[in-house]
Design an enzyme around this catalytic site. Structure first.
Site, PDB file in Angstrom:
ATOM      1  N   ASP A   1       3.257   3.309  -4.683  1.00 19.76           N
ATOM      2  CA  ASP A   1       2.610   4.047  -3.610  1.00 19.76           C
ATOM      3  C   ASP A   1       1.107   4.025  -3.910  1.00 19.76           C
ATOM      4  OD1 ASP A   1       2.209   5.854  -1.439  1.00 19.76           O
ATOM      5  OD2 ASP A   1       2.175   7.515  -2.859  1.00 19.76           O
ATOM      6  N   CYS A   2       0.283   4.382  -2.930  1.00 26.10           N
ATOM      7  CA  CYS A   2      -1.167   4.363  -3.158  1.00 26.10           C
ATOM      8  C   CYS A   2      -1.724   5.775  -3.379  1.00 26.10           C
ATOM      9  CB  CYS A   2      -1.872   3.678  -1.994  1.00 26.10           C
ATOM     10  SG  CYS A   2      -3.648   3.431  -2.261  1.00 26.10           S
ATOM     11  N   ASP A  14       5.077   9.605  -5.687  1.00 26.34           N
ATOM     12  CA  ASP A  14       4.761  10.987  -6.077  1.00 26.34           C
ATOM     13  C   ASP A  14       5.211  11.999  -5.030  1.00 26.34           C
ATOM     14  OD1 ASP A  14       2.735  10.307  -4.160  1.00 26.34           O
ATOM     15  OD2 ASP A  14       1.524  11.971  -4.918  1.00 26.34           O
TER      16      ASP A  14
END
Length: 226
Positions: free
Chosen positions: A9-10, A165
């Site tokens: 994920d970013c 997250d």
């Protein structure tokens, strides 16, 4: 032949952007008459498409937000990012040390992904391996984005691992048939919820290389899709 693929994920995993975005959301919500603490704002937006949480905020207010709300939110975030955005602590060392193929798959628009990775110096590592939910019309917890990233990198879904997250990110990874390692630093207070959703949680990026090495060691040789 490939040993597998790591899908990052970013926001909140590569770049420490979500707290900054939550500050903007908190301030703009207050201007519209809805009060959030920073922690509540962060939980409200984490991992979600902007249109989704904006719609929920409108339901809470009982009215539509001004048409300028989303563009102003993005503009204020961009201004804050330009001076305060940093990589997630120690994630650069993780990426630099990876021997496995990797990419990033985010619910954000491509322009935002390019911008935040560029500001933090991480863009060269992901230049041609960036996947946005806006390109496939599928947002987490829908697994479509992760499946798209796997296909784009030529790797079978069962030979991918996701680093996330958010709860919706974990749900998307599990739905895609991919194990998920969830970054849950104590300040986030998310470890219990992410673990209950099926993720293996970790508190610091220092732990991630060991988790990835252990996963890769258990992975049979994978046949590339192309």
């Amino acid at each position: 032949m490939t040993k597998g693929l790591v899908i990052f994920d970013c926001d909140g995993v590569l770049v420490d952007s979500e707290t900054l975005s939550a500050r903007v959301m908190r301030d703009m919500a207050a201007e519209e008459g809805s009060v959030f603490s920073l922690e509540q704002a962060l939980e409200f937006i984490r991992g979600r498409k902007v249109a989704e949480w904006v719609g929920q905020l409108e339901e809470m207010l009982g009215r539509a937000l001004p048409a300028r709300f989303v563009p102003e939110f993005r503009a204020r975030c961009a201004e804050l990012f330009s001076t305060e955005l940093r990589p997630v602590p120690r994630v650069r060392q993780v990426v630099e040390g990876l021997t496995l193929p990797f990419c990033t798959a985010s619910s954000a628009p491509r322009e935002k992904i390019l911008g935040t990775l560029g500001l933090t110096g991480l863009l060269p590592y992901f230049q041609d391996r960036i996947y946005s939910a806006y390109e496939v019309g599928a947002w987490k917890p829908d697994p479509g984005l992760f499946l798209h990233a796997a296909a784009g990198c030529g790797v079978l879904p069962e030979h991918c691992v996701v680093v996330e997250d958010s709860l919706v990110g974990v749900q998307a990874g599990i739905a895609a048939g991919m194990p998920v390692f969830a970054y849950a630093p104590p300040r986030n207070g998310t470890a219990t919820r992410l673990a209950a959703a099926g993720a293996v949680t970790f508190e610091s990026m220092e732990e991630l290389p060991g988790l990835l090495s252990g996963w890769a060691a258990r992975l049979p040789a994978a046949r590339a899709l192309r």
